[in-house]
Scaffold this active site. Structure first.
Site, mmCIF file in Angstrom:
data_model
loop_
_atom_site.group_PDB
_atom_site.id
_atom_site.type_symbol
_atom_site.label_atom_id
_atom_site.label_comp_id
_atom_site.label_asym_id
_atom_site.label_seq_id
_atom_site.Cartn_x
_atom_site.Cartn_y
_atom_site.Cartn_z
ATOM 1 N N GLU A 35 9.292 -11.309 29.822
ATOM 2 C CA GLU A 35 10.384 -11.708 30.713
ATOM 3 C C GLU A 35 11.698 -11.779 29.945
ATOM 4 O O GLU A 35 11.749 -12.348 28.855
ATOM 5 C CB GLU A 35 10.040 -13.075 31.324
ATOM 6 C CG GLU A 35 10.278 -13.148 32.808
ATOM 7 C CD GLU A 35 9.382 -12.208 33.603
ATOM 8 O OE1 GLU A 35 9.905 -11.195 34.107
ATOM 9 O OE2 GLU A 35 8.182 -12.495 33.737
ATOM 10 N N HIS A 36 12.741 -11.193 30.526
ATOM 11 C CA HIS A 36 14.066 -11.100 29.909
ATOM 12 C C HIS A 36 14.001 -10.309 28.596
ATOM 13 O O HIS A 36 14.842 -10.484 27.721
ATOM 14 C CB HIS A 36 14.681 -12.492 29.688
ATOM 15 C CG HIS A 36 15.125 -13.143 30.972
ATOM 16 N ND1 HIS A 36 16.424 -13.124 31.404
ATOM 17 C CD2 HIS A 36 14.427 -13.785 31.935
ATOM 18 C CE1 HIS A 36 16.512 -13.767 32.572
ATOM 19 N NE2 HIS A 36 15.307 -14.167 32.918
ATOM 20 N N ASP A 38 13.568 -6.864 28.928
ATOM 21 C CA ASP A 38 13.961 -5.490 29.291
ATOM 22 C C ASP A 38 15.368 -5.145 28.802
ATOM 23 O O ASP A 38 15.580 -4.117 28.180
ATOM 24 C CB ASP A 38 13.797 -5.232 30.800
ATOM 25 C CG ASP A 38 14.578 -6.207 31.684
ATOM 26 O OD1 ASP A 38 15.057 -7.245 31.176
ATOM 27 O OD2 ASP A 38 14.706 -5.927 32.896
ATOM 28 N N GLY A 125 12.482 -9.681 48.775
ATOM 29 C CA GLY A 125 13.130 -10.764 48.041
ATOM 30 C C GLY A 125 12.169 -11.807 47.498
ATOM 31 O O GLY A 125 12.570 -12.903 47.141
ATOM 32 N N GLY A 127 10.361 -11.258 44.812
ATOM 33 C CA GLY A 127 10.138 -10.958 43.401
ATOM 34 C C GLY A 127 9.073 -9.906 43.176
ATOM 35 O O GLY A 127 8.598 -9.723 42.059
ATOM 36 N N SER A 129 9.547 -6.697 44.195
ATOM 37 C CA SER A 129 10.278 -5.428 44.169
ATOM 38 C C SER A 129 9.991 -4.511 45.363
ATOM 39 O O SER A 129 9.533 -3.384 45.209
ATOM 40 C CB SER A 129 10.035 -4.682 42.854
ATOM 41 O OG SER A 129 11.131 -3.819 42.639
ATOM 42 N N SER A 131 12.353 -3.268 46.743
ATOM 43 C CA SER A 131 13.388 -2.241 46.553
ATOM 44 C C SER A 131 12.828 -1.038 45.787
ATOM 45 O O SER A 131 13.031 0.110 46.195
ATOM 46 C CB SER A 131 14.605 -2.827 45.832
ATOM 47 O OG SER A 131 14.253 -3.423 44.607
ATOM 48 N N ASP A 175 10.770 -1.977 37.359
ATOM 49 C CA ASP A 175 10.170 -1.999 38.693
ATOM 50 C C ASP A 175 9.738 -0.605 39.132
ATOM 51 O O ASP A 175 8.634 -0.404 39.642
ATOM 52 C CB ASP A 175 11.168 -2.560 39.716
ATOM 53 C CG ASP A 175 11.623 -3.966 39.357
ATOM 54 O OD1 ASP A 175 11.100 -4.531 38.387
ATOM 55 O OD2 ASP A 175 12.506 -4.488 40.066
HETATM 56 P P1 ADP Z 1 13.096 -7.316 46.122
HETATM 57 O O1 ADP Z 1 12.890 -8.428 45.136
HETATM 58 O O2 ADP Z 1 12.127 -7.403 47.245
HETATM 59 O O3 ADP Z 1 13.136 -5.981 45.461
HETATM 60 P P2 ADP Z 1 15.832 -6.655 46.630
HETATM 61 O O4 ADP Z 1 16.985 -7.467 47.103
HETATM 62 O O5 ADP Z 1 15.927 -5.995 45.314
HETATM 63 O O6 ADP Z 1 14.537 -7.584 46.731
HETATM 64 O O7 ADP Z 1 15.556 -5.506 47.692
HETATM 65 C C1 ADP Z 1 15.358 -5.824 49.049
HETATM 66 C C2 ADP Z 1 16.141 -4.879 49.939
HETATM 67 O O8 ADP Z 1 15.493 -3.582 49.944
HETATM 68 C C3 ADP Z 1 16.138 -5.308 51.381
HETATM 69 O O9 ADP Z 1 17.166 -6.237 51.644
HETATM 70 C C4 ADP Z 1 16.377 -3.978 52.091
HETATM 71 O O10 ADP Z 1 17.754 -3.608 52.040
HETATM 72 C C5 ADP Z 1 15.610 -3.006 51.232
HETATM 73 N N1 ADP Z 1 14.246 -2.777 51.749
HETATM 74 C C6 ADP Z 1 13.082 -3.058 51.133
HETATM 75 N N2 ADP Z 1 12.027 -2.701 51.894
HETATM 76 C C7 ADP Z 1 12.537 -2.203 53.041
HETATM 77 C C8 ADP Z 1 11.970 -1.672 54.235
HETATM 78 N N3 ADP Z 1 10.652 -1.585 54.403
HETATM 79 N N4 ADP Z 1 12.811 -1.254 55.210
HETATM 80 C C9 ADP Z 1 14.141 -1.337 55.042
HETATM 81 N N5 ADP Z 1 14.730 -1.820 53.945
HETATM 82 C C10 ADP Z 1 13.964 -2.247 52.938
HETATM 83 MG MG MG Z 2 14.521 -5.468 43.889
#
Ligand code: ADP
Ligand code: MG
Length: 384
Positions: A35-36, A38, A125, A127, A129, A131, A175
């Protein structure tokens, strides 16, 4: 057909009144240890989880792009010119950013638009990922339909570029690497300097162990400032020690660091240097099947983050203490800190009682109800 595929197929048909050309799936991830490290050019050890984002896609004859998600079924309209201009908004920045990043590397590759539908069971959101999951699902899909033959490392870099440039989040490559390089019952050992990747068998299955994740639901308002502050402390420490990054120090350098650095900077440096060593020790322990040793390294990692890096919160400490009292193999907070998730490696039969115990502890202390769930190390991004 998996549940994700059925619902994304359904969404695609409803939105576009046609059949998708195919389905692709990419998982979220959890970081086991490291952790931390990267942004200090060090080591991390995440794995791809059994929760994933599934997409359905069909290439169009023209340059239009349409996107929809089960999260928000309104169809977002764009086109290739808008992608070129980096004209992105909202969640579509993730898929459109990946499209842009592929075009940046392969200028003539993306000649047609596409229709895309997204479904996911990666919580947003938390944790884990979500995204990277959406980025890597889109990246493998476009790679496939465009016949680019991109390697796994290229896909990861394209996702990171999309997240950095299109979304504007200054994240590393962990990620995306976990999401593309993941394998069943294995972790992804990543050297954040060389970007070398090695899959390390975990043996959780054979040992009857599962990883319990507890989302504490704590979102600390100091998370962004705290992250920046820790990064700066690491840069200061590296500069004072005369190295390019803390990765270049070993535990043998710590006595000298103690004489050169102020107490706070020293403890930040000590965390990163010992954490890098713990990742390397973890890889060695896992390769020799020594899960007890690995668990002890998880415990030590938590202490280092709590006392030296000072990024834990009472809720994360409570999960770890409850897990340890229940006889977990190992437990630690995971992610950037100041809230988010803790993980515990436990015998499969202990996961539910531990989850119940954690819920009780949080209720007794009047904290927001946490969300416990187990995750299984799974395969990385691929066509379905
Ligand atoms: P996380 O920790 O889950 O990665 P992030 O803030 O990095 O949180 O990314 C979340 C964002 O990714 C969401 O707010 C959205 O914009 C996008 N996202 C993730 N999954 C989807 C999905 N299935 N459909 C649409 N947008 C998504
Ligand atoms: Mg993310």
């Amino acid at each position: 057909m998996t549940a994700g595929t059925a619902s994304v197929a359904d969404l695609f048909r409803r939105a576009y009144s046609t059949e998708p050309q195919g389905f692709w799936r990419a998982p979220g991830r959890v970081n086991l240890i490291g952790e931390h490290t990267d942004y200090n050019d060090g080591f991390v050890l995440p794995f791809a989880i059994d929760r994933a984002t599934t997409i359905a896609l069909r290439v169009r004859d023209d340059d239009r792009i349409r996107l929809t998600s089960t999260f928000d079924e309104q169809v977002v309209e764009s086109d290739l010119a808008a992608v070129d201009r980096r004209d992105f908004a909202g969640w579509s920045a993730y898929p459109l950013g990946v499209t842009w990043a592929i075009g940046e590397r392969h200028p003539d590759a993306v000649r047609h638009g596409f229709d895309l539908a997204v479904d996911s069971d990666v919580p947003v959101g938390a944790g884990l990922s979500s995204s990277a999951a959406i980025e890597m699902a889109v990246a493998v899909a476009l790679d496939d339909v465009l016949g680019l033959g991109l390697g796994r490392a290229d896909l990861a870099r394209i996702g990171q570029r999309a997240e950095n440039i299109a979304v504007g989040a200054p994240t590393g490559i962990m990620d995306q690497s976990a999401s593309v390089f993941g394998e069943r019952d294995a972790a992804v050992f990543l050297d954040c300097r060389s970007l070398a990747v090695e899959q390390v068998p975990l043996g959780f299955d054979a040992a009857g162990l599962v990883l319990l994740v507890v989302d504490t639901k704590v979102e600390h308002q100091h998370a962004t400032g705290g992250y920046r502050d820790r990064r700066e402390a690491c840069e200061r420490g590296a500069a004072a020690m005369g190295v390019a990054a803390l990765r270049d120090l070993s535990v043998d350098d710590l006595p000298r660091a103690r004489t050169l650095l102020d107490d706070v900077t020293y403890r930040r440096v000590q965390h990163v240097v010992t954490e890098d060593a713990r990742v390397l020790d973890s890889v060695a322990a896992l390769k020799s099947g020594d899960l007890r040793r690995f668990g002890a390294l998880m415990d030590a990692s938590h202490v280092s983050m709590r006392d030296d890096f000072e990024i834990s919160v009472p809720q994360l400490d409570a999960v770890v203490e409850t897990a340890q009292a229940a006889g977990a193999v190992g437990a630690r907070m995971t992610g950037g800190g100041f809230g988010g998730c803790a993980i515990a490696l436990v015998p499969a039969a202990d996961a539910e009682p531990l989850a119940a115990a954690v819920l009780r502890v949080f209720a007794e202390r009047g904290w927001h109800e946490p969300v416990p769930f187990t995750v299984v190390p799974s395969d990385g991004a691929r066509a379905v």
